[in-house]
Design a protein around this motif. Structure first.
Motif, mmCIF file in Angstrom:
data_model
loop_
_atom_site.group_PDB
_atom_site.id
_atom_site.type_symbol
_atom_site.label_atom_id
_atom_site.label_comp_id
_atom_site.label_asym_id
_atom_site.label_seq_id
_atom_site.Cartn_x
_atom_site.Cartn_y
_atom_site.Cartn_z
ATOM 1 N N PHE A 192 0.851 -1.195 0.000
ATOM 2 C CA PHE A 192 0.000 0.000 0.000
ATOM 3 C C PHE A 192 0.885 1.243 0.000
ATOM 4 O O PHE A 192 1.889 1.306 0.713
ATOM 5 N N PHE A 193 0.502 2.231 -0.785
ATOM 6 C CA PHE A 193 1.229 3.485 -0.864
ATOM 7 C C PHE A 193 0.233 4.642 -0.786
ATOM 8 O O PHE A 193 -0.863 4.558 -1.356
ATOM 9 N N VAL A 194 0.611 5.724 -0.124
ATOM 10 C CA VAL A 194 -0.234 6.910 -0.060
ATOM 11 C C VAL A 194 0.620 8.115 -0.431
ATOM 12 O O VAL A 194 1.803 8.195 -0.082
ATOM 13 N N SER A 195 0.032 9.023 -1.192
ATOM 14 C CA SER A 195 0.778 10.223 -1.579
ATOM 15 C C SER A 195 1.005 11.098 -0.354
ATOM 16 O O SER A 195 0.165 11.187 0.531
ATOM 17 N N GLN A 196 2.142 11.766 -0.314
ATOM 18 C CA GLN A 196 2.485 12.582 0.845
ATOM 19 C C GLN A 196 1.738 13.912 0.863
ATOM 20 O O GLN A 196 1.722 14.602 1.873
ATOM 21 N N LEU B 142 -4.330 6.865 -2.882
ATOM 22 C CA LEU B 142 -3.948 5.552 -2.368
ATOM 23 C C LEU B 142 -3.642 4.620 -3.537
ATOM 24 O O LEU B 142 -4.398 4.561 -4.509
ATOM 25 N N SER B 143 -2.546 3.872 -3.443
ATOM 26 C CA SER B 143 -2.213 2.836 -4.419
ATOM 27 C C SER B 143 -2.200 1.492 -3.709
ATOM 28 O O SER B 143 -1.571 1.336 -2.659
ATOM 29 N N VAL B 144 -2.905 0.532 -4.286
ATOM 30 C CA VAL B 144 -2.948 -0.831 -3.755
ATOM 31 C C VAL B 144 -2.401 -1.760 -4.825
ATOM 32 O O VAL B 144 -2.892 -1.782 -5.951
ATOM 33 N N GLU C 109 6.634 -0.215 -6.557
ATOM 34 C CA GLU C 109 6.258 1.132 -6.982
ATOM 35 C C GLU C 109 4.747 1.310 -6.951
ATOM 36 O O GLU C 109 3.993 0.413 -7.329
ATOM 37 N N PRO C 110 4.282 2.482 -6.511
ATOM 38 C CA PRO C 110 2.841 2.743 -6.519
ATOM 39 C C PRO C 110 2.337 3.071 -7.915
ATOM 40 O O PRO C 110 3.129 3.370 -8.817
ATOM 41 N N GLN C 111 1.038 2.993 -8.103
ATOM 42 C CA GLN C 111 0.419 3.414 -9.354
ATOM 43 C C GLN C 111 -0.807 4.226 -8.990
ATOM 44 O O GLN C 111 -1.839 3.681 -8.605
ATOM 45 N N PHE C 112 -0.678 5.547 -9.092
ATOM 46 C CA PHE C 112 -1.776 6.441 -8.757
ATOM 47 C C PHE C 112 -2.646 6.700 -9.980
ATOM 48 O O PHE C 112 -2.250 6.424 -11.115
ATOM 49 N N ASN C 113 -3.840 7.239 -9.748
ATOM 50 C CA ASN C 113 -4.737 7.541 -10.863
ATOM 51 C C ASN C 113 -4.128 8.607 -11.776
ATOM 52 O O ASN C 113 -4.330 8.598 -12.982
ATOM 53 N N TYR C 114 -3.413 9.548 -11.186
ATOM 54 C CA TYR C 114 -2.692 10.559 -11.943
ATOM 55 C C TYR C 114 -1.685 11.190 -10.987
ATOM 56 O O TYR C 114 -1.598 10.836 -9.823
ATOM 57 N N GLY C 115 -0.900 12.112 -11.463
ATOM 58 C CA GLY C 115 0.087 12.754 -10.599
ATOM 59 C C GLY C 115 1.259 11.843 -10.298
ATOM 60 O O GLY C 115 1.606 11.631 -9.141
ATOM 61 N N THR D 32 4.523 7.501 0.367
ATOM 62 C CA THR D 32 4.979 6.760 1.540
ATOM 63 C C THR D 32 4.353 5.381 1.503
ATOM 64 O O THR D 32 3.155 5.242 1.218
ATOM 65 N N ARG D 33 5.150 4.363 1.788
ATOM 66 C CA ARG D 33 4.596 3.012 1.876
ATOM 67 C C ARG D 33 4.011 2.826 3.275
ATOM 68 O O ARG D 33 4.669 3.128 4.274
#
Length: 315
Positions: A70-74, A85-87, A133-139, A145-146
């Motif tokens: 899991f990753f979240v943008s800072q 959030l990236s899962v 590596e995360p994969q966000f919808n954009y940006g 941060t993991r």
């Protein structure tokens, strides 16, 4: 030989057959998990044109594995969205032994390639790279941060990628593995499916060109579109005609499934479309080697599918 002796011999032979069949089934279940967990049903019928059945197959062995990250943008992504959030998840029922052999380099290489869209040395290396590596919808330039578990962010801000690899079916001669790619990008799910077909006897992967004679695209399209028209008429659907033969095919007991991905012959909202063609209609297009497999196959089993988890709950 007396009649009584003959009857005793016949009875003993029947018992031996029953015990042998029970041993095969019990060993298969013991090595692959409980029957309620892994198998859907078993079929011992021969293929439609089968003359003989190779009965020297040994039980296959699989191991269940599961990994996630899991990753979240800072920071927030723009003024209208909060954190992203990236899962990333991988769930697999990976082959450990096929037909008694643990030399599985060929099938493992193909499973990894289709599951992760590139070649890796090992499954562990592929999973590690996918989860790193995360994969966000954009940006994509956002710092991240993991985190140890899914953060509490709105569902529309979530990007989910879940890869599932598991056995779809097995028979005396073939093992078919299914690979599902599930995605969620905030406004709905997507799915893409692939198959790896393994000749259990010769220990080699066979692809579409090993099953269907290359260069028959136009004739095969005619067969497929005839079946699609029949489906539209009988099931009152509005599928489009196919413009090309799908790359992904799945052999079954009496025919072959042609896997049309989302958007190929129907709106993406309709999902993956399976078109089944029986072997009688495909007979002119089957390679000699694959026709031999079909004619001498049997002992068909279907496995329960792995399913994606609850990665995008409703808000």
């Amino acid at each position: 030989m007396t009649k009584r002796t003959l009857l005793i011999i016949i009875a003993l032979l029947v018992v031996v057959d029953i015990v042998a069949a029970f041993w095969y089934l019990a060993l298969r279940i013991e090595n692959s998990g409980q029957s309620g967990d892994i198998f859907v049903r078993g079929e011992t019928e021969k293929a439609a044109q089968a003359d003989t059945v190779i009965d020297s197959s040994l039980p296959d062995v699989f191991a269940l594995g599961s990994d996630e990250a899991f990753f979240v943008s800072q920071e927030a992504a723009g003024t209208e969205r909060g954190q992203l959030l990236s899962v990333k998840r991988v769930t697999n029922r990976w082959p450990q032994s096929i037909n008694g052999s643990d030399s599985l380099v060929n099938i493992e290489r193909e499973l990894v390639r289709k599951a992760f869209s590139r070649s890796y040395g090992t499954l562990a290396e592929a999973v590690g790279s996918f989860l790193s590596e995360p994969q966000f919808n954009y940006g994509s330039g956002l710092a991240f941060t993991r985190v140890p578990q899914a953060a509490n962010v709105p569902a529309r801000n979530r990007n989910v990628r879940h890869v599932l690899v598991y056995p779809y079916s097995t028979s005396f001669q073939l093992l078919v593995m299914e690979i599902d790619h599930y995605g969620y990008s905030g406004d709905g799910w997507s799915k893409r499916t692939a198959y790896v077909v393994y000749d259990r006897v010769r220990q080699r992967v066979i692809d579409r060109d090993n099953m269907l004679i290359p260069g028959q695209e136009t004739a095969l399209l005619a067969v497929l579109n005839k079946k699609i028209a029949h489906i539209n008429q009988t099931q009152h659907l509005d599928l489009l005609s196919a413009s090309q033969v799908p790359a992904e095919v799945c052999p079954k007991r009496t025919g072959m499934v042609f896997e049309f991905q989302e958007g190929d012959i129907a709106p993406s909202s309709k999902g993956v479309i399976d078109v089944f063609i029986d072997y009688a209609a495909l007979k002119p297009y089957l390679t000699d080697a694959f026709r031999t497999i079909v004619n001498n196959n049997g002992g068909y089993w279907e496995y329960k599918a792995l399913r994606p988890g609850d990665v995008a709950p409703a808000e």
